[in-house]
Design a protein around this motif. Sequence first.
Motif, PDB file in Angstrom:
ATOM      1  N   MET A   1     -19.930   1.707  -5.539  1.00  0.00           N
ATOM      2  CA  MET A   1     -18.807   2.358  -4.726  1.00  0.00           C
ATOM      3  C   MET A   1     -18.424   3.367  -5.141  1.00  0.00           C
ATOM      4  SD  MET A   1     -16.847  -0.733  -4.110  1.00  0.00           S
ATOM      5  CE  MET A   1     -15.506   0.095  -3.155  1.00  0.00           C
ATOM      6  N   LEU A   2     -18.614   3.991  -6.576  1.00  0.00           N
ATOM      7  CA  LEU A   2     -18.011   5.329  -6.656  1.00  0.00           C
ATOM      8  C   LEU A   2     -19.896   6.665  -6.623  1.00  0.00           C
ATOM      9  CD1 LEU A   2     -17.064   3.774 -10.805  1.00  0.00           C
ATOM     10  CD2 LEU A   2     -15.495   5.518  -8.940  1.00  0.00           C
ATOM     11  N   ARG A   3     -20.573   5.996  -6.404  1.00  0.00           N
ATOM     12  CA  ARG A   3     -21.420   7.395  -6.059  1.00  0.00           C
ATOM     13  C   ARG A   3     -21.426   7.738  -4.174  1.00  0.00           C
ATOM     14  NH1 ARG A   3     -25.093   3.515  -8.941  1.00  0.00           N
ATOM     15  NH2 ARG A   3     -25.013   4.676 -11.245  1.00  0.00           N
ATOM     16  N   GLN A   4     -21.124   6.529  -3.762  1.00  0.00           N
ATOM     17  CA  GLN A   4     -21.437   6.632  -2.048  1.00  0.00           C
ATOM     18  C   GLN A   4     -19.784   6.674  -1.084  1.00  0.00           C
ATOM     19  OE1 GLN A   4     -23.334   3.739  -0.124  1.00  0.00           O
ATOM     20  NE2 GLN A   4     -24.453   3.168  -1.501  1.00  0.00           N
ATOM     21  N   LEU A   5     -18.665   6.102  -2.374  1.00  0.00           N
ATOM     22  CA  LEU A   5     -17.582   5.817  -1.438  1.00  0.00           C
ATOM     23  C   LEU A   5     -16.672   6.845  -2.503  1.00  0.00           C
ATOM     24  CD1 LEU A   5     -17.892   2.859  -0.712  1.00  0.00           C
ATOM     25  CD2 LEU A   5     -17.536   4.479   1.472  1.00  0.00           C
ATOM     26  N   GLU A   6     -15.148   7.283  -1.328  1.00  0.00           N
ATOM     27  CA  GLU A   6     -13.754   7.835  -2.333  1.00  0.00           C
ATOM     28  C   GLU A   6     -12.640   6.674  -1.671  1.00  0.00           C
ATOM     29  OE1 GLU A   6     -13.400  11.787  -1.310  1.00  0.00           O
ATOM     30  OE2 GLU A   6     -15.251  11.932  -2.459  1.00  0.00           O
ATOM     31  N   TRP A   7     -11.558   6.071  -2.782  1.00  0.00           N
ATOM     32  CA  TRP A   7     -10.599   5.540  -1.870  1.00  0.00           C
ATOM     33  C   TRP A   7      -9.581   5.684  -2.720  1.00  0.00           C
ATOM     34  CZ3 TRP A   7     -14.427   3.810  -5.374  1.00  0.00           C
ATOM     35  CH2 TRP A   7     -14.786   2.811  -6.809  1.00  0.00           C
ATOM     36  N   THR A   8      -7.989   5.234  -1.255  1.00  0.00           N
ATOM     37  CA  THR A   8      -6.909   5.424  -2.227  1.00  0.00           C
ATOM     38  C   THR A   8      -5.783   4.103  -1.730  1.00  0.00           C
ATOM     39  OG1 THR A   8      -6.810   6.705  -0.105  1.00  0.00           O
ATOM     40  CG2 THR A   8      -6.551   8.551  -2.120  1.00  0.00           C
ATOM     41  N   LEU A   9      -4.880   4.625  -1.540  1.00  0.00           N
ATOM     42  CA  LEU A   9      -4.364   3.720  -1.682  1.00  0.00           C
ATOM     43  C   LEU A   9      -3.572   3.471   0.024  1.00  0.00           C
ATOM     44  CD1 LEU A   9      -1.284   2.209  -4.331  1.00  0.00           C
ATOM     45  CD2 LEU A   9      -3.821   1.299  -3.895  1.00  0.00           C
ATOM     46  N   ASP A  10      -3.635   2.652   0.367  1.00  0.00           N
ATOM     47  CA  ASP A  10      -2.965   2.636   1.928  1.00  0.00           C
ATOM     48  C   ASP A  10      -1.808   3.050   1.668  1.00  0.00           C
ATOM     49  OD1 ASP A  10      -1.675   2.179   4.231  1.00  0.00           O
ATOM     50  OD2 ASP A  10      -3.043   0.963   5.100  1.00  0.00           O
ATOM     51  N   PRO A  11      -1.520   3.887   2.429  1.00  0.00           N
ATOM     52  CA  PRO A  11       0.091   5.028   2.027  1.00  0.00           C
ATOM     53  C   PRO A  11       1.224   3.637   2.476  1.00  0.00           C
ATOM     54  CG  PRO A  11      -0.739   6.661   3.134  1.00  0.00           C
ATOM     55  CD  PRO A  11      -1.511   5.562   2.772  1.00  0.00           C
ATOM     56  N   GLU A  12       0.888   2.285   3.423  1.00  0.00           N
ATOM     57  CA  GLU A  12       1.288   1.445   4.211  1.00  0.00           C
ATOM     58  C   GLU A  12       1.595   0.509   3.572  1.00  0.00           C
ATOM     59  OE1 GLU A  12       1.271   1.714   8.130  1.00  0.00           O
ATOM     60  OE2 GLU A  12       1.264   3.142   8.643  1.00  0.00           O
ATOM     61  N   TRP A  13       0.343   0.602   2.303  1.00  0.00           N
ATOM     62  CA  TRP A  13       1.027  -1.063   1.672  1.00  0.00           C
ATOM     63  C   TRP A  13       1.674  -0.726   0.338  1.00  0.00           C
ATOM     64  CZ3 TRP A  13      -0.973  -1.730  -3.855  1.00  0.00           C
ATOM     65  CH2 TRP A  13      -1.117  -3.495  -4.145  1.00  0.00           C
ATOM     66  N   GLU A  14       2.116  -1.815   0.196  1.00  0.00           N
ATOM     67  CA  GLU A  14       3.172  -2.736  -0.398  1.00  0.00           C
ATOM     68  C   GLU A  14       2.495  -3.137  -1.633  1.00  0.00           C
ATOM     69  OE1 GLU A  14       7.702  -4.548  -0.863  1.00  0.00           O
ATOM     70  OE2 GLU A  14       6.225  -5.465   0.675  1.00  0.00           O
ATOM     71  N   GLU A  15       3.105  -1.894  -2.868  1.00  0.00           N
ATOM     72  CA  GLU A  15       2.723  -1.614  -3.855  1.00  0.00           C
ATOM     73  C   GLU A  15       3.030  -3.850  -3.796  1.00  0.00           C
ATOM     74  OE1 GLU A  15       1.487   1.417  -6.420  1.00  0.00           O
ATOM     75  OE2 GLU A  15       1.089   0.717  -7.510  1.00  0.00           O
ATOM     76  N   LYS A  16       2.048  -4.170  -4.672  1.00  0.00           N
ATOM     77  CA  LYS A  16       3.004  -5.639  -4.932  1.00  0.00           C
ATOM     78  C   LYS A  16       1.684  -6.282  -5.619  1.00  0.00           C
ATOM     79  CE  LYS A  16       7.178  -7.565  -3.550  1.00  0.00           C
ATOM     80  NZ  LYS A  16       7.746  -7.636  -4.825  1.00  0.00           N
ATOM     81  N   LEU A  17       2.787  -7.187  -6.624  1.00  0.00           N
ATOM     82  CA  LEU A  17       1.189  -7.990  -6.827  1.00  0.00           C
ATOM     83  C   LEU A  17       1.265  -9.699  -6.792  1.00  0.00           C
ATOM     84  CD1 LEU A  17       1.818  -6.740 -10.181  1.00  0.00           C
ATOM     85  CD2 LEU A  17      -0.637  -7.351  -9.223  1.00  0.00           C
ATOM     86  N   THR A  18       0.257 -10.473  -7.014  1.00  0.00           N
ATOM     87  CA  THR A  18       0.902 -12.278  -6.030  1.00  0.00           C
ATOM     88  C   THR A  18       1.952 -12.570  -6.647  1.00  0.00           C
ATOM     89  OG1 THR A  18      -1.078 -12.660  -7.385  1.00  0.00           O
ATOM     90  CG2 THR A  18      -1.959 -12.718  -5.508  1.00  0.00           C
ATOM     91  N   PRO A  19       2.377 -13.200  -5.730  1.00  0.00           N
ATOM     92  CA  PRO A  19       4.029 -13.488  -6.301  1.00  0.00           C
ATOM     93  C   PRO A  19       3.943 -15.052  -7.123  1.00  0.00           C
ATOM     94  CG  PRO A  19       2.996 -14.731  -3.325  1.00  0.00           C
ATOM     95  CD  PRO A  19       2.357 -13.500  -3.757  1.00  0.00           C
ATOM     96  N   ALA A  20       2.543 -15.493  -7.308  1.00  0.00           N
ATOM     97  CA  ALA A  20       2.324 -16.824  -8.389  1.00  0.00           C
ATOM     98  C   ALA A  20       0.907 -17.427  -8.042  1.00  0.00           C
ATOM     99  CB  ALA A  20       3.222 -17.985  -8.210  1.00  0.00           C
ATOM    100  N   GLY A  21       0.180 -18.115  -9.464  1.00  0.00           N
ATOM    101  CA  GLY A  21      -1.208 -18.058  -8.946  1.00  0.00           C
ATOM    102  C   GLY A  21      -1.797 -17.082 -10.050  1.00  0.00           C
ATOM    103  N   PRO A  22      -3.054 -16.840  -9.879  1.00  0.00           N
ATOM    104  CA  PRO A  22      -4.143 -15.959  -9.787  1.00  0.00           C
ATOM    105  C   PRO A  22      -3.500 -14.871  -9.931  1.00  0.00           C
ATOM    106  CG  PRO A  22      -5.473 -17.505  -8.735  1.00  0.00           C
ATOM    107  CD  PRO A  22      -3.739 -18.502  -7.897  1.00  0.00           C
TER     108      PRO A  22
END
Length: 489
Positions: free
Chosen positions: A452-473
């Motif tokens: 992926m690093l060779r072929q693509l560049e990526w950023t967080l979608d600014p509309e994505w709310e930075e959160k981790l999963t509420p429970a479990g994994p």
Amino acid sequence: MFILKLIGFILLIIISYIAFVVVVPPLNFPRNIPTIPFYVVFLPVIFPIDQTELYDLYIRKSMEKYGAVKIFFGSRWNILVSRSEYLAQIFKDEDTFAKSGNQKKIPYSALAAYTGDNVISAHGKVWKDYRNAVTNGLQHFDDAPISKNAKTFCNLIKKRAQNGESSIQMGPLSQRLALDNISQVALGFDFATLTQDKNALHELLVHIKKQIFHPFFLTFPFLDLLPIPSRRKAFRDVASFRELLVKRVQDQLINNYKFEQTTFAASDLIRAHNNEVIDYRQLSDNIVIILVAGHENPQLLFNTSLYLLAKYSTEWQNSLRQEVESVTNSKALADLPLLNAFLFEAVRLYPPLSTIINRCTTKVCKLGADIVIPKDVYVGYNNFGTSHDPKNWGPTANDFKPERWGSDIETIRKNWRLAKNRCTVTGFHGGRRACLGEKLALTEMRITLAEMLRQLEWTLDPEWEEKLTPAGPLCPFNLKLKFKERVPS
Ligand code: HEM
């Protein structure tokens, strides 16, 4: 009238009993460790709080001070541990803190019907038989399918970006990648979710996972004992999925005229079944667990890695890109300092299986010097707590700092081994019951991230709310990324 009063009285007694059992831990639980209020585990169902916030707010202080707490989870009171010395004791004393997975803890649940009695949850001789059967195939494998899948994965992303999909939800796509990897590397067949848009086995899997991991039924598994029509259907769907999966594996391997030379983990399981070491049910349970552990856990770490590389793109995405561009051979990736330090830090910071409660005491015992635990108590470990404890990782325990692992590959590897031996990172367990898929999972991460690093560049979608999963994994919740194709220089 008398009958009504009697019924009311009996109901009151039942409700009070249930409330008493839920609200306070059993009286014989150790008094010298704190109790986390029973309602804490229910908060993510009601409020938009993620599990790391929950830990910081309600568990961290007690856990860091005492190393162990009493916590209500899975319809019972448990002891949850994060102090490294205690974990080392638990991992070593397998006979006292015996594995006791869902098949024993909640045998009536849809979750138990899904994964059964398997190499991760079994104990004693049965576990040894399972472990003997799957070890070789999980330790010695061909990484060519992983490289091929990584390329297909990048092409899928590029195609979506070309079709105008500016933001991509990573969960479903990385699940397809992880399924194809584990099926081709360990089970001897191709799930083919990356190459087929419609795939019956995949659709069935997605469908049953929704039912099995329903937060409500995970919190109250005893409800699976009731004749609720949707849950009866969940059981039927689980049975169909298991049957279809095992048939695919058997057809593919047994119809292969070179079966005897195949060394997949599934081939050895089939041989153990043919030699009557394990029965058909045990064969199915272990094929299912290889698929489940083999795709879910790498999928979580992969999403976490993509998230961290997007969040720290200027520093880490760019420097890893430079590093992986210096090698062409997939094996050489294991020797790259930045890439490996990055992955170890990702496992430390966000251990995919953040909390595991699947051991049960076989006798009254002492944890450390003075925590006396009665027989038949579930004891679990909190990987997130261990790897965020300043006692283990200093004042920067909560920070993303891959450089903490060292700057040359020998030091980085030595520090990783030390962290596992000292139980300061327990994301892959450790000791005799150490994860058998660590090498495979890390190989998948290195190869796929490098591609992926060779072929693509990526950023967080600014509309994505930075959160981790509420429970479990544990992983970023519904991660969304924006991709840009790289122009070869
Ligand atoms: C990032 C990926 C992974 C993580 C974080 C991870 C983590 C773990 C953990 C924490 C355990 C111990 C569970 C417990 O206490 O009950 C475990 C056990 C195990 N894992 Fe993994 N795992 C990963 C990938 C895999 C993969 C790809 C496979 C391949 C099938 C795998 C196979 C196993 C097996 C067979 C065991 C049981 C070992 C035993 O008890 O003898 N894991 N893993």
